[in-house]
Scaffold this motif. Structure first.
Motif, PDB file in Angstrom:
ATOM      1  N   TRP A  43       0.835  -1.202   0.000  1.00 19.99           N
ATOM      2  CA  TRP A  43       0.000   0.000   0.000  1.00 19.99           C
ATOM      3  C   TRP A  43       0.875   1.259   0.000  1.00 19.99           C
ATOM      4  O   TRP A  43       0.560   2.243  -0.649  1.00 19.99           O
ATOM      5  N   GLN A  46       2.314   1.656  -3.473  1.00 20.55           N
ATOM      6  CA  GLN A  46       1.258   2.096  -4.381  1.00 20.55           C
ATOM      7  C   GLN A  46       0.964   3.588  -4.186  1.00 20.55           C
ATOM      8  O   GLN A  46       0.799   4.333  -5.157  1.00 20.55           O
ATOM      9  N   TYR A  49       3.862   5.637  -5.619  1.00 15.90           N
ATOM     10  CA  TYR A  49       3.831   5.592  -7.081  1.00 15.90           C
ATOM     11  C   TYR A  49       2.756   6.535  -7.619  1.00 15.90           C
ATOM     12  O   TYR A  49       2.983   7.259  -8.587  1.00 15.90           O
ATOM     13  N   LYS A  50       1.608   6.540  -6.976  1.00 16.68           N
ATOM     14  CA  LYS A  50       0.512   7.409  -7.415  1.00 16.68           C
ATOM     15  C   LYS A  50       0.905   8.881  -7.263  1.00 16.68           C
ATOM     16  O   LYS A  50       0.686   9.693  -8.174  1.00 16.68           O
TER      17      LYS A  50
END
Length: 156
Positions: A43, A46, A49-50
């Motif tokens: 998480w 992620q 990265y976002k």
């Protein structure tokens, strides 16, 4: 008289079964703990990265617009960066948690830190470079976008 003989069956004792259950519970508990740690790491990756993707999209949009438009103005009162040329214009509005470019929204906390014209820091007006900063709990990120001026900037 008949004597009843009891034959002994091969089986596990109650204590052996309890030991196996305890060991199984410990192994399953460890597996769930490791799974939880892996999920938290995924998480986090992620989310990073976002955020990086959004920041890179904003940087790319600024670079394209800085080199597409001939006149760039900054208003420190509204925190608006307006880019113009003969065929049209676009503007970037910097808010607390996001940046709006026309109909696009970049959910990034970049703020205009400094603006420049010909290498000199100014407060507002026509610019040729902008320095954006993003600060947070563990973040201190900077973004610098500039353009080379052409003769049209100096004529106007």
């Amino acid at each position: 008289m008949h004597l009843i003989r009891f034959q002994r069956l091969k089986a596990f004792t109650l204590s052996e079964i309890l030991v196996v259950l305890v060991v199984t519970i410990v192994v399953v508990g460890l597996a769930f703990s490791v799974l939880d740690l892996v999920q938290k790491q995924m998480w986090g990756i992620q989310k990073n990265y976002k955020e990086e993707s959004i920041d890179n999209s904003l940087q790319q949009a600024l670079w394209i617009d800085f080199h597409l438009y001939s006149k760039i103005e900054y208003s420190s009162i509204n925190s608006i960066l307006e880019l113009k040329h003969e065929m049209g214009s676009t503007k970037y509005e910097f808010h607390k948690d996001y940046v709006v470019k026309d109909r696009d929204t970049f959910y990034s906390e970049f703020k205009v830190h400094k603006v420049y014209f010909q290498g000199n820091e100014i407060e507002e007006g026509i610019i040729d470079a902008v320095k954006l900063t993003k600060t947070g709990d563990e973040i201190n990120k900077k973004l610098f976008v500039f353009r080379n001026n052409d003769a049209a900037v100096f004529i106007n």
